[in-house]
Design an enzyme around this catalytic site. Structure first.
Site, mmCIF file in Angstrom:
data_model
loop_
_atom_site.group_PDB
_atom_site.id
_atom_site.type_symbol
_atom_site.label_atom_id
_atom_site.label_comp_id
_atom_site.label_asym_id
_atom_site.label_seq_id
_atom_site.Cartn_x
_atom_site.Cartn_y
_atom_site.Cartn_z
ATOM 1 N N GLU A 61 0.800 -1.114 -0.063
ATOM 2 C CA GLU A 61 0.155 -0.018 -0.027
ATOM 3 C C GLU A 61 0.958 1.321 -0.008
ATOM 4 O OE1 GLU A 61 -1.973 -0.585 3.588
ATOM 5 O OE2 GLU A 61 -0.290 0.679 4.860
ATOM 6 N N HIS A 63 0.248 5.897 1.141
ATOM 7 C CA HIS A 63 -0.635 6.647 1.622
ATOM 8 C C HIS A 63 0.081 8.042 1.877
ATOM 9 C CE1 HIS A 63 1.482 4.812 4.892
ATOM 10 N NE2 HIS A 63 0.633 3.647 4.793
ATOM 11 N N HIS A 67 5.369 6.314 8.129
ATOM 12 C CA HIS A 67 5.248 5.333 9.146
ATOM 13 C C HIS A 67 6.883 5.564 9.791
ATOM 14 C CE1 HIS A 67 1.880 3.118 8.130
ATOM 15 N NE2 HIS A 67 2.129 2.670 7.013
ATOM 16 N N HIS A 101 4.990 0.364 0.078
ATOM 17 C CA HIS A 101 5.547 -0.377 1.265
ATOM 18 C C HIS A 101 5.078 -1.794 1.475
ATOM 19 C CE1 HIS A 101 2.751 2.271 3.165
ATOM 20 N NE2 HIS A 101 2.903 1.300 4.184
ATOM 21 N N CYS A 115 4.705 0.034 14.964
ATOM 22 C CA CYS A 115 4.677 1.139 13.871
ATOM 23 C C CYS A 115 4.194 2.310 14.373
ATOM 24 C CB CYS A 115 3.852 0.375 12.632
ATOM 25 S SG CYS A 115 3.360 1.413 11.320
HETATM 26 MN MN MN Z 1 1.282 1.475 5.542
#
Ligand code: MN
Length: 147
Positions: A61, A63, A67, A101, A115
């Site tokens: 994914e 975004h 992270h 990632h 995370c």
């Molecule tokens: Mn992610």
């Protein structure tokens, strides 16, 4: 507030959430525990512990939010954009905005990691067919990614 450590990477007062393992759900063998959920206005972050079972993988994914990942248990490999890295316990990885990632437990053992994300964040986006094909132009990436 103390969340006491329990055996096997569990914490008290914390539920263990298990993802369904069905084809097309874009992850395999992953559990999640939320250890901090933005309880203080000046610390608007969520800290999660994920554990990917042996041979499992996280969602591929991207975004806009970033992270910060700290490997807590095991070894594996990660895709960060067009780079594949081997990772092990205590490694620190950052995934920047708008970057595909994926984490994979490739070494026959679980891969556990913390995370950190912002509480206010956009939803993950899966690769379109065009983006998937673009990623696959790199043979190493093509061999690595799962969906
Ligand atoms: Mn992610």
């Amino acid at each position: 507030m103390l969340l006491q450590n329990l055996p096997d990477f569990r914490w008290d007062k914390t539920s263990l959430m298990t993802y369904k393992e069905e084809p097309g759900t874009h992850y395999k063998g992953t559990t999640r525990q939320v250890l901090f959920d933005g309880a203080f206005p000046d610390l608007p972050v969520q800290l999660r512990y994920f554990e990917i079972q042996a041979d499992g993988y996280s969602t591929l994914e991207k975004h806009q939010h970033a992270h910060l990942v700290v490997i807590m248990q095991g070894k594996g490999q990660v895709l960060d954009g067009d780079q594949i890295h081997s990772v092990e316990t205590n490694d620190v990885i950052t995934f920047g905005p708008d970057t595909f990632h994926q984490l994979r437990a490739t070494e026959g053992e679980p891969l556990g990691f913390l995370c950190l994300v912002n509480v206010d964040r956009d939803r993950p986006v899966l690769p379109s067919e065009e983006e998937w094909n673009k990623l696959c132009e790199n043979p190493q990436v093509a061999e690595f990614i799962r969906r």
